[in-house]
Scaffold this motif. Structure first.
Motif, PDB file in Angstrom:
ATOM      1  N   ALA A 105       0.722  -1.215  -0.061  1.00 54.73           N
ATOM      2  CA  ALA A 105       0.062  -0.097  -0.006  1.00 54.73           C
ATOM      3  C   ALA A 105       0.818   1.246  -0.186  1.00 54.73           C
ATOM      4  N   GLU A 106       1.880   1.150   0.882  1.00 54.23           N
ATOM      5  CA  GLU A 106       2.763   2.382   0.760  1.00 54.23           C
ATOM      6  C   GLU A 106       3.487   2.499  -0.446  1.00 54.23           C
ATOM      7  N   GLN A 107       3.930   1.535  -1.153  1.00 52.50           N
ATOM      8  CA  GLN A 107       4.720   1.673  -2.428  1.00 52.50           C
ATOM      9  C   GLN A 107       3.381   2.090  -3.490  1.00 52.50           C
ATOM     10  N   GLN A 108       2.365   1.752  -3.421  1.00 49.94           N
ATOM     11  CA  GLN A 108       1.364   2.223  -4.456  1.00 49.94           C
ATOM     12  C   GLN A 108       1.128   3.581  -4.256  1.00 49.94           C
ATOM     13  N   ILE A 109       0.945   4.146  -2.979  1.00 47.76           N
ATOM     14  CA  ILE A 109       0.643   5.579  -2.737  1.00 47.76           C
ATOM     15  C   ILE A 109       1.757   6.494  -2.890  1.00 47.76           C
ATOM     16  N   ARG A 110       3.129   6.142  -2.832  1.00 47.04           N
ATOM     17  CA  ARG A 110       4.041   6.874  -3.192  1.00 47.04           C
ATOM     18  C   ARG A 110       4.181   6.826  -4.752  1.00 47.04           C
ATOM     19  N   GLN A 111       3.771   5.839  -5.456  1.00 42.78           N
ATOM     20  CA  GLN A 111       4.053   5.708  -6.779  1.00 42.78           C
ATOM     21  C   GLN A 111       2.810   6.557  -7.696  1.00 42.78           C
ATOM     22  N   ARG A 112       1.587   6.252  -7.155  1.00 45.63           N
ATOM     23  CA  ARG A 112       0.394   6.912  -7.810  1.00 45.63           C
ATOM     24  C   ARG A 112      -0.038   8.143  -7.493  1.00 45.63           C
ATOM     25  N   LEU A 113       0.366   8.730  -6.099  1.00 46.99           N
ATOM     26  CA  LEU A 113       0.014  10.053  -5.546  1.00 46.99           C
ATOM     27  C   LEU A 113       1.276  10.945  -5.455  1.00 46.99           C
ATOM     28  N   HIS A 114       2.431  10.254  -5.548  1.00 46.47           N
ATOM     29  CA  HIS A 114       3.863  11.222  -5.512  1.00 46.47           C
ATOM     30  C   HIS A 114       4.036  11.511  -4.059  1.00 46.47           C
ATOM     31  N   TYR A 115       3.847  10.722  -3.212  1.00 47.58           N
ATOM     32  CA  TYR A 115       3.787  10.993  -1.687  1.00 47.58           C
ATOM     33  C   TYR A 115       5.350  10.726  -1.690  1.00 47.58           C
ATOM     34  N   VAL A 116       5.826  11.434  -0.466  1.00 51.22           N
ATOM     35  CA  VAL A 116       7.207  11.363   0.069  1.00 51.22           C
ATOM     36  C   VAL A 116       7.222  11.162   1.561  1.00 51.22           C
ATOM     37  N   MET A 117       8.090  10.688   2.231  1.00 51.31           N
ATOM     38  CA  MET A 117       8.036  10.258   3.722  1.00 51.31           C
ATOM     39  C   MET A 117       8.833  11.504   4.107  1.00 51.31           C
ATOM     40  N   PRO A 118       8.436  11.943   5.218  1.00 51.31           N
ATOM     41  CA  PRO A 118       9.269  13.162   5.996  1.00 51.31           C
ATOM     42  C   PRO A 118      10.787  12.913   5.989  1.00 51.31           C
ATOM     43  N   GLY A 119      11.499  13.829   5.490  1.00 52.63           N
ATOM     44  CA  GLY A 119      12.934  13.992   5.285  1.00 52.63           C
ATOM     45  C   GLY A 119      13.260  13.553   3.760  1.00 52.63           C
ATOM     46  N   GLU A 120      12.550  12.970   2.978  1.00 51.86           N
ATOM     47  CA  GLU A 120      12.695  12.872   1.651  1.00 51.86           C
ATOM     48  C   GLU A 120      12.541  14.121   0.633  1.00 51.86           C
ATOM     49  N   THR A 121      13.007  13.802  -0.509  1.00 54.83           N
ATOM     50  CA  THR A 121      12.684  14.967  -1.468  1.00 54.83           C
ATOM     51  C   THR A 121      12.088  14.571  -2.607  1.00 54.83           C
ATOM     52  N   GLY A 122      11.103  14.931  -3.018  1.00 53.50           N
ATOM     53  CA  GLY A 122      10.253  14.339  -4.038  1.00 53.50           C
ATOM     54  C   GLY A 122      10.682  15.001  -5.554  1.00 53.50           C
ATOM     55  N   TYR A 123      10.877  14.310  -6.500  1.00 51.88           N
ATOM     56  CA  TYR A 123      11.260  14.871  -7.789  1.00 51.88           C
ATOM     57  C   TYR A 123      10.158  14.352  -8.909  1.00 51.88           C
ATOM     58  N   ILE A 124       9.716  15.430  -9.678  1.00 48.89           N
ATOM     59  CA  ILE A 124       8.909  15.010 -10.796  1.00 48.89           C
ATOM     60  C   ILE A 124       9.440  15.412 -12.188  1.00 48.89           C
ATOM     61  N   VAL A 125       9.682  14.768 -13.117  1.00 46.15           N
ATOM     62  CA  VAL A 125      10.471  15.000 -14.310  1.00 46.15           C
ATOM     63  C   VAL A 125       9.243  15.061 -15.384  1.00 46.15           C
ATOM     64  N   ILE A 126       9.496  16.398 -15.951  1.00 46.20           N
ATOM     65  CA  ILE A 126       8.282  16.866 -16.911  1.00 46.20           C
ATOM     66  C   ILE A 126       8.793  16.752 -18.157  1.00 46.20           C
ATOM     67  N   ASP A 127       7.852  15.967 -19.005  1.00 47.39           N
ATOM     68  CA  ASP A 127       8.540  15.926 -20.587  1.00 47.39           C
ATOM     69  C   ASP A 127       8.637  17.525 -21.026  1.00 47.39           C
ATOM     70  N   PRO A 128       9.469  17.793 -21.833  1.00 50.23           N
ATOM     71  CA  PRO A 128       9.666  19.130 -22.323  1.00 50.23           C
ATOM     72  C   PRO A 128       8.384  19.600 -23.276  1.00 50.23           C
ATOM     73  N   ASP A 129       8.041  18.720 -23.980  1.00 51.73           N
ATOM     74  CA  ASP A 129       6.812  19.074 -25.037  1.00 51.73           C
ATOM     75  C   ASP A 129       5.731  19.208 -24.289  1.00 51.73           C
ATOM     76  N   ALA A 130       5.443  18.401 -23.123  1.00 52.25           N
ATOM     77  CA  ALA A 130       4.309  18.994 -22.079  1.00 52.25           C
ATOM     78  C   ALA A 130       4.570  20.206 -21.632  1.00 52.25           C
ATOM     79  N   ALA A 131       5.785  20.719 -21.222  1.00 51.28           N
ATOM     80  CA  ALA A 131       5.901  21.836 -20.381  1.00 51.28           C
ATOM     81  C   ALA A 131       5.676  23.081 -21.413  1.00 51.28           C
ATOM     82  N   LYS A 132       5.877  22.976 -22.605  1.00 46.36           N
ATOM     83  CA  LYS A 132       5.585  24.108 -23.660  1.00 46.36           C
ATOM     84  C   LYS A 132       4.132  24.084 -23.827  1.00 46.36           C
ATOM     85  N   GLN A 133       3.446  23.052 -23.931  1.00 46.70           N
ATOM     86  CA  GLN A 133       2.134  23.169 -23.622  1.00 46.70           C
ATOM     87  C   GLN A 133       1.498  23.875 -22.619  1.00 46.70           C
ATOM     88  N   SER A 134       1.765  23.440 -21.347  1.00 47.75           N
ATOM     89  CA  SER A 134       1.469  23.992 -20.261  1.00 47.75           C
ATOM     90  C   SER A 134       1.758  25.321 -19.933  1.00 47.75           C
TER      91      SER A 134
END
Length: 158
Positions: free
Chosen positions: A102-131
């Motif tokens: 459950a913890e693995q799925q929550i981290r993967q699907r909802l991008h949750y991080v545990m206290p003290g961790e740093t979360g990174y989200i990589v964005i597709d460059p084409d998607a960034a231009k569109q946004s």
């Protein structure tokens, strides 16, 4: 009597007698054959009529039987598919009972991080231009965004 005996043994008399006997045999065999043929023809016709009647009478029940067997086969296949799906869902439910999964799925699907961790989200460059192009939409009222979307879809249809 000697004349009669001589007449009886003459060739013409013998040929005539043989012809009469042969004709009688042929006549008897023809009448027997015709009688036999007519009996068999009547029997054969009756048998054919009975067989045709049976075939016509049994056609609908046999068709129903075949279609019901096919339906039973389809239902059994659906039952097996449903049983496999139930088994997969039971496995999934059992996995979700495990806290680590459950913890693995929550981290993967909802991008949750545990206290003290740093979360990174990589964005597709084409998607960034569109946004970035849509960034101005956040500053406008919602009804303007809706109207622009209607205009864009109308332009796409033409």
């Amino acid at each position: 009597m000697a004349v009669k005996d001589r007449d009886r043994f003459s060739t013409a008399t013998r040929i005539r007698l043989l012809g009469e006997q042969t004709a009688a045999r042929v006549y008897r065999s023809q009448t027997k054959r015709q009688a036999r043929r007519s009996r068999l023809t009547g029997r054969a016709a009756l048998l054919a009529l009975v067989l045709c009647t049976l075939i016509v009478a049994m056609a609908y029940p046999i068709r129903q039987y075949v279609s019901q067997r096919a339906e039973i086969s389809d239902l059994q296949r659906e039952k097996e598919d449903a049983a496999e799906r139930v088994e997969r869902l039971r496995d999934l439910k059992a996995r979700w009972q495990d806290d680590k999964y459950a913890e693995q799925q929550i981290r993967q699907r909802l991008h949750y991080v545990m206290p003290g961790e740093t979360g990174y989200i990589v964005i597709d460059p084409d998607a960034a231009k569109q946004s970035r192009a849509d960034l101005g939409a956040a500053d406008r009222p919602w009804y303007s965004n809706v109207w622009d979307a209607v205009d864009k879809s109308d332009a796409a249809d033409q």
